[in-house]
Each structure stands twice: as C-alpha cells, then as structure tokens.
Design an enzyme around this catalytic site. Sequence first.
Site, PDB file in Angstrom:
ATOM      1  N   HIS A 170     -10.947 -85.196 -45.329  1.00 10.15           N
ATOM      2  CA  HIS A 170      -9.900 -84.232 -44.334  1.00 10.15           C
ATOM      3  C   HIS A 170      -8.551 -85.391 -44.435  1.00 10.15           C
ATOM      4  O   HIS A 170      -8.987 -86.712 -44.857  1.00 10.15           O
ATOM      5  CB  HIS A 170     -10.694 -84.212 -42.820  1.00 10.15           C
ATOM      6  CG  HIS A 170     -11.800 -83.738 -43.095  1.00 10.15           C
ATOM      7  ND1 HIS A 170     -13.478 -83.957 -42.982  1.00 10.15           N
ATOM      8  CD2 HIS A 170     -11.714 -81.907 -42.909  1.00 10.15           C
ATOM      9  CE1 HIS A 170     -13.972 -83.516 -43.004  1.00 10.15           C
ATOM     10  NE2 HIS A 170     -13.026 -82.312 -42.866  1.00 10.15           N
TER      11      HIS A 170
ATOM     12  N   ASP B 154     -10.671 -89.488 -43.754  1.00  7.98           N
ATOM     13  CA  ASP B 154     -11.882 -89.035 -44.625  1.00  7.98           C
ATOM     14  C   ASP B 154     -12.304 -88.992 -45.970  1.00  7.98           C
ATOM     15  O   ASP B 154     -11.225 -88.845 -46.273  1.00  7.98           O
ATOM     16  CB  ASP B 154     -12.793 -89.193 -43.371  1.00  7.98           C
ATOM     17  CG  ASP B 154     -13.620 -86.803 -43.068  1.00  7.98           C
ATOM     18  OD1 ASP B 154     -12.601 -86.707 -43.926  1.00  7.98           O
ATOM     19  OD2 ASP B 154     -13.855 -86.897 -42.209  1.00  7.98           O
TER      20      ASP B 154
ATOM     21  N   SER C  70     -13.081 -76.930 -40.961  1.00  6.64           N
ATOM     22  CA  SER C  70     -12.804 -77.702 -39.915  1.00  6.64           C
ATOM     23  C   SER C  70     -10.946 -78.383 -40.191  1.00  6.64           C
ATOM     24  O   SER C  70     -10.867 -79.279 -39.908  1.00  6.64           O
ATOM     25  CB  SER C  70     -13.478 -79.221 -41.604  1.00  6.64           C
ATOM     26  OG  SER C  70     -12.709 -79.285 -42.315  1.00  6.64           O
TER      27      SER C  70
END
Length: 345
Positions: free
Chosen positions: A313, A310, A32
């Site tokens: 991340h 978040d 990610s």
Amino acid sequence: MASLLFLFLLSYVINPLSVEAIIPSLYIFGDSTADVGNNNYLSDKAPKANFPYYGIDFPGRTATGRFTNGFVSVDYIARFVGLPRSPPAFLSNTNGGLKWLRGVNFASAGSGISETLWIDVIDIDEQIKNFKLVAADHRTRVGNRTTDRTISKSLFSFSTGSNDLFTLFQSLDPTNKTLENQMIESITNKFQDQLTMLYSLGARRFVVFGTGFLGCIPEIRKLVPGNNCLEDLNNLSLHFKNATKSLLQSLSSNLPGFKYTFGDVYEMLVPVFANPLQYGFREMKAPCCPPPCTLNSTYCRNRQEYYNWDSFHPTEAVYRMVAKLTLFGPPRVANPINILALVNT
C-alpha cells in the site's frame, strides 16, 4: 506545461465547499485503498491494519484499520464535500441510524469485484447489499421522498479492481491475450452489473478510481531481477483501467442522469514514476514500514518522501495526491469531469 499544471494542482489545499455545494452523503465501496476499519470486525483470515505502526500520522496516532500511515483518498474527498468527518465503517456502527445519514464506508481490504485470493472479506456484491440496508434504514427515519432525493444527490465512490487483477494474474499466461481479454471482460461485465444495480437504487453520481502501477509495489518487485517493476502486471492494470473507462462511458450514454468522475490513477502515476523527485518522492521502491509493519518494525522518518508505506500500500502522500488530482484535475486524469464539476452538476 503539463508537468507545471500537475504540480500546481498538487499544491491545492483541500477545503470544504460552500454550503450550497455540499452533497448530502458519501457512500464508499472498495478494497484496502478505501477501507477505514470494516476489516477490524472480520475474522483473523481477513487482512487487518488496526495495530501500530499503521495510522502513525493519523490524528492521535490511531491505527484505525486504514492500510497506510494516515489518511486515504476518500478521507480527503469527504473533507472537500463538506462532511464533518469521513463516513464511518459500516461494521463499526451496529445501531446505524443517525450516524449513517451523511454516508457510510462499506470498503473491505482484500475484496474485489469478483472473488479474490482473500477469504472472509466483504466483496462488492455484499457491500451493495449492505448499502440496501442503509437505504432501508433511511426510509424508515426520513421517508421515501427525502431518501430518494438524498441518494440521487450523493456521491458513490469505488476504489476496486486491484485484487481481481492479482487473482487473475496468478493463473494467467501474459502471452495469451485472448484469455486475458475474456477475463477482463468478465470482470468489467460484473462491475457493470454492480454499478447498474446502484443506479436502479437511485444512485446518479459516481466516482471510480482506476488501478495503478500494480507491478511496481514492493511485494511484486521481489519477483523481478534488480527489484524492478513487473511490466506484465502493469500492462494488465492498464488494460483493466481502459476497460473500466470505456464501461463508464457506455453507462453514461445508456443510463439517463448517470454522471461520473473517473480518477485515472495509472495516468496520474506516469509522470511520478518518470520523475519522482519533481513530485517530492525520494524513495519509490522500498516500503517505509517493512513487513510485517508492527511495533517491532523500524519505519522511515521522512514518510512524505516515500511512495510505499508497506509491501502493498502507498503512503498518505500518494493518497493525497490522487485525491487532489481527482478533485481538481484536468480530463487527462479526472475524466470526463473532476469531482469539483461533478458535485456542481
């Protein structure tokens, strides 16, 4: 003096190189921290970020599938090496062909070097298989000789390992150092096989990002009294990044023409966590966009001053910092040479 150099490097503006130094293509592998939209095309079981408020600082306030408020590190690297745009997500371009000629992003959120806690994601083995498809497409369009030359002069970027460590930590007793050593060795051995496979396909220039302070992400802090970092997980990350660094040194010694930049994210973050205000961060613990980070969330306004976007991340500000230090930094954080030197070798 080291802190002054660190701050000076962070002030660099990332501009494209001169025409002579532009690389042919950029191929991106990872999780990610590098995904630009591949997971948008996967099942609902795969993690996704193709909805607001993700992408609120991306041009057009577009939620592209990047797990942050704007750009990720590979976007800045693509700009630096002179590409007209960050390479597209592999799954976004069903026709392949011309859009693939300047590079492709194969990264998939939730993936790892080995199997992870996530399902229905594209692990590194599968990402390499997808690269083989792209290379075969190149050969049909421009021929073997041009393809081989392009691949040998291109950059191959890896941002992976965090999900492997999260998965490992679930079942690992931090006091069992023998088992930890065995498991880290297993992961790095598999990573070695993957990098060697790409080398056999013609890749010669590699950019590998190490893992950072995984024990300090908001979701992990919830497990620790006082909302502090989980140091056992940080230590595991440090162990893995050192093993990765040694692996790259070994490959460089044993594979002719193998050149690399290791972006030592852990080392980059040591001074930041020690003195965040000096580096422009006022909030290191709370996420800017609390979970589930949707249109119903209330996000922070001073996003450049937040470390976390978040629960898992970082913000665009962190990705930009990591990119700049890997592009221009000294051997302490970009080892043995930075990307600027790598693309000029």
